[in-house]
Scaffold this motif. Structure first.
Motif, PDB file in Angstrom:
ATOM      1  N   VAL A   1     -14.587  -0.534   2.891  1.00  0.00           N
ATOM      2  CA  VAL A   1     -15.937  -0.381   2.332  1.00  0.00           C
ATOM      3  C   VAL A   1     -17.006  -0.561   3.419  1.00  0.00           C
ATOM      4  O   VAL A   1     -17.938   0.241   3.533  1.00  0.00           O
ATOM      5  N   VAL A   2     -16.855  -1.609   4.222  1.00  0.00           N
ATOM      6  CA  VAL A   2     -17.842  -1.861   5.280  1.00  0.00           C
ATOM      7  C   VAL A   2     -17.783  -0.765   6.340  1.00  0.00           C
ATOM      8  O   VAL A   2     -18.821  -0.260   6.796  1.00  0.00           O
ATOM      9  N   GLY A   3     -16.574  -0.390   6.746  1.00  0.00           N
ATOM     10  CA  GLY A   3     -16.431   0.652   7.766  1.00  0.00           C
ATOM     11  C   GLY A   3     -17.018   1.972   7.317  1.00  0.00           C
ATOM     12  O   GLY A   3     -17.735   2.644   8.074  1.00  0.00           O
TER      13      GLY A   3
ATOM     14  N   GLY B   1      -9.745  -5.297  10.693  1.00  0.00           N
ATOM     15  CA  GLY B   1     -10.328  -4.628  11.848  1.00  0.00           C
ATOM     16  C   GLY B   1      -9.885  -3.182  12.003  1.00  0.00           C
ATOM     17  O   GLY B   1     -10.720  -2.290  12.201  1.00  0.00           O
ATOM     18  N   VAL B   2      -8.582  -2.937  11.888  1.00  0.00           N
ATOM     19  CA  VAL B   2      -8.075  -1.576  12.098  1.00  0.00           C
ATOM     20  C   VAL B   2      -8.559  -0.640  10.991  1.00  0.00           C
ATOM     21  O   VAL B   2      -9.021   0.467  11.264  1.00  0.00           O
ATOM     22  N   VAL B   3      -8.461  -1.079   9.728  1.00  0.00           N
ATOM     23  CA  VAL B   3      -8.923  -0.237   8.622  1.00  0.00           C
ATOM     24  C   VAL B   3     -10.427  -0.021   8.711  1.00  0.00           C
ATOM     25  O   VAL B   3     -10.925   1.084   8.473  1.00  0.00           O
ATOM     26  N   GLY B   4     -11.169  -1.059   9.075  1.00  0.00           N
ATOM     27  CA  GLY B   4     -12.616  -0.928   9.198  1.00  0.00           C
ATOM     28  C   GLY B   4     -13.023   0.043  10.286  1.00  0.00           C
ATOM     29  O   GLY B   4     -13.898   0.887  10.088  1.00  0.00           O
ATOM     30  N   ILE B   5     -12.390  -0.048  11.437  1.00  0.00           N
ATOM     31  CA  ILE B   5     -12.728   0.839  12.556  1.00  0.00           C
ATOM     32  C   ILE B   5     -12.348   2.272  12.235  1.00  0.00           C
ATOM     33  O   ILE B   5     -13.085   3.210  12.545  1.00  0.00           O
ATOM     34  N   GLU B   6     -11.192   2.464  11.587  1.00  0.00           N
ATOM     35  CA  GLU B   6     -10.795   3.810  11.192  1.00  0.00           C
ATOM     36  C   GLU B   6     -11.795   4.399  10.195  1.00  0.00           C
ATOM     37  O   GLU B   6     -12.187   5.570  10.301  1.00  0.00           O
ATOM     38  N   SER B   7     -12.227   3.586   9.234  1.00  0.00           N
ATOM     39  CA  SER B   7     -13.176   4.062   8.221  1.00  0.00           C
ATOM     40  C   SER B   7     -14.536   4.367   8.837  1.00  0.00           C
ATOM     41  O   SER B   7     -15.272   5.225   8.340  1.00  0.00           O
ATOM     42  N   PHE B   8     -14.862   3.674   9.900  1.00  0.00           N
ATOM     43  CA  PHE B   8     -16.115   3.916  10.617  1.00  0.00           C
ATOM     44  C   PHE B   8     -16.133   5.297  11.255  1.00  0.00           C
ATOM     45  O   PHE B   8     -17.184   5.894  11.457  1.00  0.00           O
ATOM     46  N   GLY B   9     -14.938   5.817  11.563  1.00  0.00           N
ATOM     47  CA  GLY B   9     -14.861   7.156  12.137  1.00  0.00           C
ATOM     48  C   GLY B   9     -14.064   7.237  13.421  1.00  0.00           C
ATOM     49  O   GLY B   9     -14.008   8.282  14.066  1.00  0.00           O
ATOM     50  N   ILE B  10     -13.433   6.133  13.813  1.00  0.00           N
ATOM     51  CA  ILE B  10     -12.615   6.112  15.032  1.00  0.00           C
ATOM     52  C   ILE B  10     -11.144   6.174  14.620  1.00  0.00           C
ATOM     53  O   ILE B  10     -10.686   5.329  13.860  1.00  0.00           O
ATOM     54  N   PRO B  11     -10.404   7.178  15.092  1.00  0.00           N
ATOM     55  CA  PRO B  11      -9.009   7.352  14.637  1.00  0.00           C
ATOM     56  C   PRO B  11      -8.085   6.223  15.062  1.00  0.00           C
ATOM     57  O   PRO B  11      -7.766   6.071  16.227  1.00  0.00           O
ATOM     58  N   LEU B  12      -7.674   5.416  14.100  1.00  0.00           N
ATOM     59  CA  LEU B  12      -6.684   4.366  14.297  1.00  0.00           C
ATOM     60  C   LEU B  12      -5.682   4.448  13.139  1.00  0.00           C
ATOM     61  O   LEU B  12      -5.999   4.990  12.076  1.00  0.00           O
ATOM     62  N   PRO B  13      -4.486   3.900  13.323  1.00  0.00           N
ATOM     63  CA  PRO B  13      -3.446   4.008  12.267  1.00  0.00           C
ATOM     64  C   PRO B  13      -3.651   3.002  11.136  1.00  0.00           C
ATOM     65  O   PRO B  13      -2.820   2.116  10.921  1.00  0.00           O
ATOM     66  N   GLY B  14      -4.741   3.141  10.390  1.00  0.00           N
ATOM     67  CA  GLY B  14      -5.041   2.188   9.333  1.00  0.00           C
ATOM     68  C   GLY B  14      -3.971   2.111   8.266  1.00  0.00           C
ATOM     69  O   GLY B  14      -3.613   1.023   7.812  1.00  0.00           O
TER      70      GLY B  14
ATOM     71  N   LYS C   1     -24.892   7.211  -4.747  1.00  0.00           N
ATOM     72  CA  LYS C   1     -23.694   7.915  -5.194  1.00  0.00           C
ATOM     73  C   LYS C   1     -22.510   7.605  -4.282  1.00  0.00           C
ATOM     74  O   LYS C   1     -21.368   7.510  -4.737  1.00  0.00           O
ATOM     75  N   PHE C   2     -22.810   7.471  -3.005  1.00  0.00           N
ATOM     76  CA  PHE C   2     -21.748   7.241  -2.031  1.00  0.00           C
ATOM     77  C   PHE C   2     -21.084   5.876  -2.220  1.00  0.00           C
ATOM     78  O   PHE C   2     -19.857   5.764  -2.209  1.00  0.00           O
ATOM     79  N   MET C   3     -21.872   4.837  -2.410  1.00  0.00           N
ATOM     80  CA  MET C   3     -21.339   3.480  -2.439  1.00  0.00           C
ATOM     81  C   MET C   3     -20.352   3.245  -3.583  1.00  0.00           C
ATOM     82  O   MET C   3     -19.261   2.698  -3.356  1.00  0.00           O
ATOM     83  N   PRO C   4     -20.659   3.641  -4.838  1.00  0.00           N
ATOM     84  CA  PRO C   4     -19.655   3.443  -5.897  1.00  0.00           C
ATOM     85  C   PRO C   4     -18.354   4.188  -5.617  1.00  0.00           C
ATOM     86  O   PRO C   4     -17.266   3.649  -5.845  1.00  0.00           O
ATOM     87  N   ALA C   5     -18.456   5.424  -5.118  1.00  0.00           N
ATOM     88  CA  ALA C   5     -17.251   6.183  -4.784  1.00  0.00           C
ATOM     89  C   ALA C   5     -16.496   5.515  -3.642  1.00  0.00           C
ATOM     90  O   ALA C   5     -15.256   5.486  -3.629  1.00  0.00           O
TER      91      ALA C   5
END
Length: 212
Positions: free
Chosen positions: A66-68, A21-34, A141-145
Motif C-alpha cells: 500500500v505504501v509503495g 522492504g522488498v514488496v514496498g520497493i517493488e510496488s514503488f516501481g523498482i523491479p524486485l522479486p516481491g 479512487k486509487f487508494m481503495p483499489a
C-alpha cells in the motif's frame, strides 16, 4: 552447518522487514522479486522452529504494498508519463514500450480495477502505481483499489502458500525440505498461470486484429 540450522539463526523481525522492504520497493516501481520473497517468508512460517508468523508476514507485505504503490502514484503524478518513457530507455527489460503499452491497455480496459488485478501480475504490480498517477487517476479512487488489491494479494497468497506448506509437511514428513519445495513450486505455478491469463486477456484483441 545445514540449511535448517542456518534458518533458525534468522530473527523473525529480519524476515518481516525484508518482506516489507522488498514488496514496498517493488510496488514503488523498482523491479524486485516481491512475490518470491512473500512466498519464501510464508514457507518459513510453516516451520514452527523458525518462529515466523504468517500473519505478520502478510501484514508487512500489505503495508509495503500500500505504501509503495502510494509513493509510486505520487511520483507518477508529479513527473508524468515522461518518467516511464525515460525509465524505459534506461531499463528496457522492465519498463520498455511494450510493458508500458500493456499497462496502459489494462487501464483503458479495466480502469481502476487494474490496480486490484495488477497486484497478481509482475508487470502491472511494478507499473500500476506510477502509471495511475501519470494518467491522473483520482487518488480517492486509487487508494481503495490499492488497499483491496493489497489485501487480496498479500493475505490470499500467504493463506494459500501456508496451507500448501503445512499440507506438504504432513504428506512428506520424512522429506520436509522436499515438501517446502513442492509448495513453493505450486505457488509459483499458480502465480504464473494467473499472469498468463491476464496478459492473454489484454493481448487477445490485438492478435485477433492482426490475423484479420
Amino acid at each position: 552447518m545445514g540449511i535448517g540450522h542456518w534458518l533458525t539463526t534468522i530473527p523473525p523481525l529480519a524476515v518481516y522487514l525484508t518482506v516489507l522492504g522488498v514488496v514496498g520497493i517493488e510496488s514503488f516501481g523498482i523491479p524486485l522479486p516481491g512475490e518470491i520473497v512473500l512466498v519464501s517468508a510464508t514457507l518459513m512460517a510453516t516451520r514452527p522452529e523458525l518462529a515466523v508468523s504468517a500473519v505478520w508476514v502478510a501484514v508487512c507485505a500489505l503495508i509495503g504494498a500500500v505504501v509503495g504503490d502510494s509513493i509510486g502514484f505520487a511520483v507518477g503524478r508529479r513527473y508524468g508519463i515522461g518518467l516511464l518513457e525515460a525509465a524505459g530507455r534506461r531499463f528496457p527489460k522492465h519498463f520498455g514500450p511494450a510493458h508500458v503499452a500493456l499497462a496502459e491497455r489494462a487501464f483503458d480496459r479495466w480502469g481502476v480495477l487494474t490496480v486490484i488485478v495488477g497486484r497478481f501480475v509482475a508487470i502491472l504490480r511494478i507499473l500500476a502505481g506510477p502509471l495511475a498517477g501519470a494518467l491522473r487517476m483520482p487518488y480517492r479512487k486509487f487508494m481503495p483499489a490499492n488497499v483491496i488489491g493489497g489485501v487480496l494479494w498479500t493475505f490470499g497468497t500467504t493463506a494459500l502458500v501456508y496451507a500448501l506448506g503445512v499440507a506438504a509437511e504432513t504428506w512428506l514428513r520424512r522429506f520436509s525440505w522436499a515438501g517446502l519445495a513442492v509448495a513453493l513450486v505450486v505457488g509459483l505455478v499458480v502465480g504464473f498461470l494467473v499472469k498468463k491469463r491476464v496478459i492473454g486477456l489484454l493481448t487477445a484483441p490485438e492478435e485477433g486484429a492482426t490475423r484479420s
